[in-house]
Scaffold this active site. Structure first.
Site, PDB file in Angstrom:
ATOM      1  N   LEU A 156       0.739  -1.062   0.043  1.00 55.43           N
ATOM      2  CA  LEU A 156      -0.039   0.123   0.029  1.00 55.43           C
ATOM      3  C   LEU A 156       0.938   1.140  -0.049  1.00 55.43           C
ATOM      4  O   LEU A 156       1.635   1.461   0.877  1.00 55.43           O
ATOM      5  CB  LEU A 156      -0.865  -0.200   1.278  1.00 55.43           C
ATOM      6  CG  LEU A 156      -1.923  -1.189   1.461  1.00 55.43           C
ATOM      7  CD1 LEU A 156      -2.480  -1.071   2.433  1.00 55.43           C
ATOM      8  CD2 LEU A 156      -2.823  -1.161   0.215  1.00 55.43           C
ATOM      9  N   ASP A 206       9.328   9.717   7.958  1.00 55.08           N
ATOM     10  CA  ASP A 206      10.493  10.661   7.384  1.00 55.08           C
ATOM     11  C   ASP A 206       9.941  11.850   6.871  1.00 55.08           C
ATOM     12  O   ASP A 206      11.019  12.649   6.260  1.00 55.08           O
ATOM     13  CB  ASP A 206      11.166   9.935   6.225  1.00 55.08           C
ATOM     14  CG  ASP A 206      10.531   9.596   5.051  1.00 55.08           C
ATOM     15  OD1 ASP A 206       9.001   9.960   5.006  1.00 55.08           O
ATOM     16  OD2 ASP A 206      10.822   9.648   3.665  1.00 55.08           O
ATOM     17  N   LYS A 224      -1.178  13.532   0.669  1.00 56.32           N
ATOM     18  CA  LYS A 224      -2.023  12.339   0.983  1.00 56.32           C
ATOM     19  C   LYS A 224      -1.343  11.115   1.911  1.00 56.32           C
ATOM     20  O   LYS A 224      -1.971  10.399   2.158  1.00 56.32           O
ATOM     21  CB  LYS A 224      -2.314  11.795  -0.513  1.00 56.32           C
ATOM     22  CG  LYS A 224      -3.164  12.422  -1.409  1.00 56.32           C
ATOM     23  CD  LYS A 224      -3.702  11.703  -2.455  1.00 56.32           C
ATOM     24  CE  LYS A 224      -2.766  11.309  -3.336  1.00 56.32           C
ATOM     25  NZ  LYS A 224      -3.210  10.614  -4.438  1.00 56.32           N
ATOM     26  N   LEU A 242      -0.554   8.986   4.721  1.00 56.12           N
ATOM     27  CA  LEU A 242      -1.020   8.811   5.785  1.00 56.12           C
ATOM     28  C   LEU A 242       0.024   8.211   7.016  1.00 56.12           C
ATOM     29  O   LEU A 242       0.698   7.294   6.520  1.00 56.12           O
ATOM     30  CB  LEU A 242      -2.172   8.008   5.988  1.00 56.12           C
ATOM     31  CG  LEU A 242      -3.524   8.412   4.929  1.00 56.12           C
ATOM     32  CD1 LEU A 242      -4.586   7.655   4.956  1.00 56.12           C
ATOM     33  CD2 LEU A 242      -3.917   9.987   5.533  1.00 56.12           C
TER      34      LEU A 242
END
Length: 314
Positions: free
Chosen positions: A187, A211, A245, A247
């Site tokens: 993913l 990071d 985006k 997550l």
């Protein structure tokens, strides 16, 4: 005559003694009244209030008993109306738990790419994944792979109980050595593939990396390098966010758990996503427009499609 003289002398003495006694009693009484008069008006009120409070102690105690009994009767009545099925939400959830066959792996192989403080953040995200999975209606089979280095050291120091975690598989090996290659799906938000549904026969990998976007696209590159399937959650189809985006590990885990419960990506996203990300719903027209733009972009990037279009126009 001598006796009468002695008697007459004794009589005044007795009278003096009686007089002194009365005087003494009068003085004591006078001191009591003086003491009472020496209290200020506020002190007398306080004294009266304290006396009244003591006198009403039993009455207050009885009132508390009556209220407690009333609440007990109301609860009993409510349980009868609900068919006797009133329980705490936690007990109800645990009773209805149906474990999922879906596997969810946290890839901890990026340990050397993170600062110590970021490894600490990853540790907290993993703790959250574990806790949420334990509470979920449809808990997944949770894995930690490539556990070692800084992360293991922090877990040993700050969370010694992790060795007793239940319903989780923890491996020092890489995920490719734990699950068959054809069953893996990485993913990553950089993948062009949109995950429409979750396949319970697959093992979905989440990159355990905090990071701050310093190694952008690294999980996507790793997936391609290993030749395994990859996909991104359908976030853009349902949610428009102010921030990027990408997550957190625990957010991806919680979204998947929510999706398994609600069978709706939209509900799952808005149940989990934090308000600070400014998530708002994407309307249908906007979603269709985004999908068309994506199709046009794919078409433009495909030389064969572009050549076919040019021939059709001629």
């Amino acid at each position: 005559m001598a006796a009468e003289s002695v008697k007459s002398e004794a009589l005044p003495q007795q009278e003096n003694d009686n007089g002194d006694s009365k005087s003494s009693q009068k003085t004591v009484g006078g001191n009591g009244e003086a003491e009472n008069q020496s209290l200020s008006k506020r002190q007398r009120k306080k004294q009266q209030k304290q006396q009244k409070w003591e006198e009403e102690r039993e009455l207050r105690k009885q009132k508390r008993k009556d209220k407690k009994q009333q609440r007990r009767l109301e609860r009993h009545s409510h349980q009868e109306e609900e068919g006797g099925e009133v329980q705490s939400s936690r007990k109800r959830l645990r009773r209805d738990v149906t474990p999922s066959a879906l596997r969810l792996l946290v890839d901890c192989s990026f340990d050397s790419l993170m600062l110590s403080k970021d490894v600490g953040k990853l540790h907290k995200q993993i703790q959250r994944c574990y806790a949420e999975n334990r509470r979920a209606l449809h808990p997944v089979q949770l894995y930690l792979t490539s556990l070692g280095g800084q992360l293991k050291q922090i877990m040993d120091e700050k969370d010694k109980g992790w060795v007793n975690w239940k319903e989780i598989t923890i491996k020092s090996e890489h995920y490719k050595d734990v699950v068959a290659k054809e069953e893996l799906v990485y993913l990553t938000s950089d993948s062009p593939n949109i995950l429409e549904e979750m396949d319970p026969t697959k093992a979905y990998v989440i990159g355990g990396l905090v990071d701050h976007n310093h190694h952008k696209g690294i999980t996507f590159e790793k997936a391609k390098e290993l030749g395994i399937d990859h996909a991104q959650l359908p976030l853009s189809s349902f949610v428009k966010m102010n921030s990027r985006k990408v997550l957190a590990v625990n957010h991806v885990c919680e979204i998947i758990l929510a999706y398994l419960e609600k069978a709706s990506w939209k509900e799952a996203f808005f149940t989990v996503l934090p308000q600070r990300k400014g998530a708002v719903a994407v309307d249908k027209d906007e979603a269709d427009h985004q999908e068309k733009e994506a199709e046009d972009s794919d078409s433009d990037s495909d030389p064969e499609t572009q050549q076919h279009t040019e021939k059709a126009q001629t």
